[in-house]
Motif scaffolding. Structure first.
Motif, PDB file in Angstrom:
ATOM      1  N   VAL A  25       4.457  -9.832 -13.086  1.00  0.00           N
ATOM      2  CA  VAL A  25       4.876 -10.082 -11.782  1.00  0.00           C
ATOM      3  C   VAL A  25       4.285  -8.749 -11.036  1.00  0.00           C
ATOM      4  CG1 VAL A  25       5.756 -12.149 -11.250  1.00  0.00           C
ATOM      5  CG2 VAL A  25       7.414  -9.978 -11.760  1.00  0.00           C
ATOM      6  N   GLU A  26       3.832  -8.586 -10.059  1.00  0.00           N
ATOM      7  CA  GLU A  26       3.800  -6.621  -9.715  1.00  0.00           C
ATOM      8  C   GLU A  26       4.178  -6.675  -7.671  1.00  0.00           C
ATOM      9  OE1 GLU A  26       0.831  -4.910 -13.086  1.00  0.00           O
ATOM     10  OE2 GLU A  26       0.075  -5.550 -11.385  1.00  0.00           O
ATOM     11  N   ALA A  27       4.155  -5.201  -7.419  1.00  0.00           N
ATOM     12  CA  ALA A  27       4.259  -5.133  -5.954  1.00  0.00           C
ATOM     13  C   ALA A  27       3.138  -4.174  -5.489  1.00  0.00           C
ATOM     14  CB  ALA A  27       6.087  -4.567  -5.555  1.00  0.00           C
ATOM     15  N   ILE A  28       3.263  -4.764  -4.239  1.00  0.00           N
ATOM     16  CA  ILE A  28       2.441  -4.153  -3.053  1.00  0.00           C
ATOM     17  C   ILE A  28       3.573  -3.181  -2.514  1.00  0.00           C
ATOM     18  CG2 ILE A  28       0.679  -4.046  -1.736  1.00  0.00           C
ATOM     19  CD1 ILE A  28      -0.254  -6.607  -3.047  1.00  0.00           C
ATOM     20  N   LEU A  29       3.685  -2.062  -2.495  1.00  0.00           N
ATOM     21  CA  LEU A  29       5.292  -1.158  -1.245  1.00  0.00           C
ATOM     22  C   LEU A  29       3.897  -0.511  -0.574  1.00  0.00           C
ATOM     23  CD1 LEU A  29       6.983  -0.288  -4.078  1.00  0.00           C
ATOM     24  CD2 LEU A  29       7.554  -1.757  -2.977  1.00  0.00           C
ATOM     25  N   LEU A  30       4.593  -0.819   0.647  1.00  0.00           N
ATOM     26  CA  LEU A  30       3.670   0.041   1.751  1.00  0.00           C
ATOM     27  C   LEU A  30       4.129   1.054   2.011  1.00  0.00           C
ATOM     28  CD1 LEU A  30       2.162  -3.790   3.118  1.00  0.00           C
ATOM     29  CD2 LEU A  30       0.328  -1.779   2.808  1.00  0.00           C
ATOM     30  N   VAL A  31       3.508   1.827   2.520  1.00  0.00           N
ATOM     31  CA  VAL A  31       4.243   3.349   3.482  1.00  0.00           C
ATOM     32  C   VAL A  31       2.956   3.743   5.026  1.00  0.00           C
ATOM     33  CG1 VAL A  31       5.804   4.332   1.533  1.00  0.00           C
ATOM     34  CG2 VAL A  31       3.112   4.903   2.069  1.00  0.00           C
ATOM     35  N   GLN A  32       3.588   4.082   5.391  1.00  0.00           N
ATOM     36  CA  GLN A  32       2.254   5.087   6.374  1.00  0.00           C
ATOM     37  C   GLN A  32       2.217   6.570   6.410  1.00  0.00           C
ATOM     38  OE1 GLN A  32       2.627   5.305  10.472  1.00  0.00           O
ATOM     39  NE2 GLN A  32       4.181   3.949  10.377  1.00  0.00           N
ATOM     40  N   GLU A  33       0.680   6.496   6.600  1.00  0.00           N
ATOM     41  CA  GLU A  33       1.071   8.370   7.077  1.00  0.00           C
ATOM     42  C   GLU A  33      -0.127   7.763   7.879  1.00  0.00           C
ATOM     43  OE1 GLU A  33       1.894  12.052   4.386  1.00  0.00           O
ATOM     44  OE2 GLU A  33       0.397  10.453   3.132  1.00  0.00           O
ATOM     45  N   HIS A  34      -0.361   9.194   9.034  1.00  0.00           N
ATOM     46  CA  HIS A  34      -1.555   9.095  10.346  1.00  0.00           C
ATOM     47  C   HIS A  34      -1.841   8.175  10.591  1.00  0.00           C
ATOM     48  CE1 HIS A  34      -1.670  12.959   8.201  1.00  0.00           C
ATOM     49  NE2 HIS A  34      -2.438  12.734   7.186  1.00  0.00           N
ATOM     50  N   ASN A  35      -0.883   6.745  10.711  1.00  0.00           N
ATOM     51  CA  ASN A  35      -1.395   5.586  11.532  1.00  0.00           C
ATOM     52  C   ASN A  35      -2.251   4.663  10.667  1.00  0.00           C
ATOM     53  OD1 ASN A  35      -0.366   4.462  13.162  1.00  0.00           O
ATOM     54  ND2 ASN A  35      -2.496   4.551  14.412  1.00  0.00           N
ATOM     55  N   HIS A  36      -2.103   4.868   8.710  1.00  0.00           N
ATOM     56  CA  HIS A  36      -2.753   4.185   8.302  1.00  0.00           C
ATOM     57  C   HIS A  36      -2.239   2.941   7.312  1.00  0.00           C
ATOM     58  CE1 HIS A  36      -6.346   2.442   6.702  1.00  0.00           C
ATOM     59  NE2 HIS A  36      -6.145   3.151   5.102  1.00  0.00           N
ATOM     60  N   PRO A  37      -2.121   2.211   6.799  1.00  0.00           N
ATOM     61  CA  PRO A  37      -1.050   1.768   5.806  1.00  0.00           C
ATOM     62  C   PRO A  37      -1.991   2.676   4.349  1.00  0.00           C
ATOM     63  CG  PRO A  37      -1.866  -0.133   6.819  1.00  0.00           C
ATOM     64  CD  PRO A  37      -2.996   1.436   7.360  1.00  0.00           C
ATOM     65  N   HIS A  38      -0.807   2.606   3.522  1.00  0.00           N
ATOM     66  CA  HIS A  38      -0.849   3.369   2.463  1.00  0.00           C
ATOM     67  C   HIS A  38       0.015   2.676   1.591  1.00  0.00           C
ATOM     68  CE1 HIS A  38      -2.103   6.684   4.475  1.00  0.00           C
ATOM     69  NE2 HIS A  38      -2.345   7.343   3.220  1.00  0.00           N
ATOM     70  N   ILE A  39      -0.423   2.342   0.201  1.00  0.00           N
ATOM     71  CA  ILE A  39      -0.072   1.770  -0.953  1.00  0.00           C
ATOM     72  C   ILE A  39       0.747   2.665  -2.207  1.00  0.00           C
ATOM     73  CG2 ILE A  39      -0.929  -0.272  -2.626  1.00  0.00           C
ATOM     74  CD1 ILE A  39      -0.874  -1.193  -0.617  1.00  0.00           C
ATOM     75  N   LEU A  40       1.923   2.143  -2.631  1.00  0.00           N
ATOM     76  CA  LEU A  40       2.352   3.192  -3.989  1.00  0.00           C
ATOM     77  C   LEU A  40       2.150   2.776  -4.917  1.00  0.00           C
ATOM     78  CD1 LEU A  40       6.116   3.184  -2.326  1.00  0.00           C
ATOM     79  CD2 LEU A  40       4.428   5.221  -1.958  1.00  0.00           C
ATOM     80  N   LEU A  41       1.339   3.898  -6.357  1.00  0.00           N
ATOM     81  CA  LEU A  41       0.673   3.683  -7.139  1.00  0.00           C
ATOM     82  C   LEU A  41       1.535   4.254  -8.142  1.00  0.00           C
ATOM     83  CD1 LEU A  41      -3.444   2.990  -6.335  1.00  0.00           C
ATOM     84  CD2 LEU A  41      -1.016   0.963  -6.858  1.00  0.00           C
ATOM     85  N   LEU A  42       1.501   3.911  -9.372  1.00  0.00           N
ATOM     86  CA  LEU A  42       1.981   4.643 -10.619  1.00  0.00           C
ATOM     87  C   LEU A  42       1.096   5.499 -11.251  1.00  0.00           C
ATOM     88  CD1 LEU A  42       5.175   2.323 -11.311  1.00  0.00           C
ATOM     89  CD2 LEU A  42       5.541   4.724  -9.990  1.00  0.00           C
TER      90      LEU A  42
END
Lengths: 202, 202
Positions: B52-69
């Protein structure tokens, strides 16, 4: 808390469905540049184009297949089309599906059950390229296209316009095949992956 | 009749979150062939690997970003990992997220809200290649990997193992970038496209 259970989709064998023909439905444009020019004219009149397309699933050899309309010898598209200004997207998709795939007799319309939205694509400019997000700094996208799963009943009669072919294309043929099917259709397998397919044998 | 309305996801600015470090968490394998060999041994003991893996979303400059390790200088992965035999996938993903991204203090665990399943990938053989469907004729797949959206709260503290970097990568960088991110991560933008993102400004 949003439920995390996967949605189930019943898929029936291709052989459950009956296919006939009806009068040709000619494409409005004969070239990509004609199409983009018409898109621009419509944008001036009506604003952003909104379109809806259907993912219709059938099974063969225990593997899901998608129904695609083939125009000429190469170009494939999902059944669907442009909404009228202000038209509800579910009603509009039913209207488009009937005009593309149903007999003209009103008494024999398939029971189009419009299901989940599977993907949304944006056209930032009057160009062929689309993205699965509205790119940053694009304040006036030219088109928003939504793909919906349409749940087919166990038996249906489809009437296909004589100038088109209806193909059942397996997911494994679409996957990773952007050259043949383009970015929208070739990533349908990824969008379908979250569904639990129930292969119904009739 | 299944609802066709899109799900909404609140996305908060990257600056809402605080990032610290914790002790390194070393990878169990130092090469792809080691990893596949370990997978084979585990398969003999426990059957199909479920991860199982997680898609964690944040925003910068009004565009969605995904957190990756990021491990080393190039390889990126989603936070998550392998379930224990019989482990519930939601509980297992929370456990994995805490072990990868939370402080070791039990009192300060993020409120992991596991949301919708976004995609499911299958590994038919003890090889690196995976597909968004179980290929026909494969009766004993070796791994099933599920990706879930994880809804982050407005504020969180993340503790990142010192040997890893946590990156916020914009959707437009992931899109159509299989060379850099691989088939699973590079098609997250298509899987996210059906969601209505609400960019919350805090």
């Amino acid at each position: 808390m949003i439920s995390s259970t996967s949605s189930a989709v019943n898929i029936y064998p291709l052989s459950s469905y009956t296919f006939g023909t009806k009068d040709p439905r000619m494409e409005k444009d004969t070239s990509v540049s004609d199409r983009l020019a018409r898109m621009k004219i419509n944008y001036m009149k009506e604003g952003m184009r909104t379109s809806v397309e259907a993912i219709l699933l059938v099974q063969e050899h225990n593997h899901p297949h998608i129904l695609l309309l083939q125009i000429g010898n190469t170009f494939c598209k999902l059944p669907g089309g442009r909404l009228k200004p202000g038209e509800n997207e579910i009603e509009g998709l039913k209207r488009k599906l009937s005009s593309k795939l149903a007999t003209n007799s009103l008494g024999h319309q398939p029971n189009w059950q419009i299901g989940e939205c599977a993907a949304v694509w944006w056209r930032p400019n009057f160009e062929t390229i689309m993205y699965p997000y509205c790119p940053p700094h694009i304040t006036k996208p030219k088109e928003c296209k939504k793909l919906f799963i349409v749940h087919l009943s166990e038996r249906e009669y489809f009437a296909v316009p004589k100038n088109l072919k209806l193909l059942a294309v397996p997911l494994f043929e679409l996957y990773d095949n952007i050259q043949r099917y383009g970015p929208v259709i070739s990533t349908i397998p990824q969008q379908m992956s979250r569904f639990q397919f129930k292969m119904v044998i009739s």
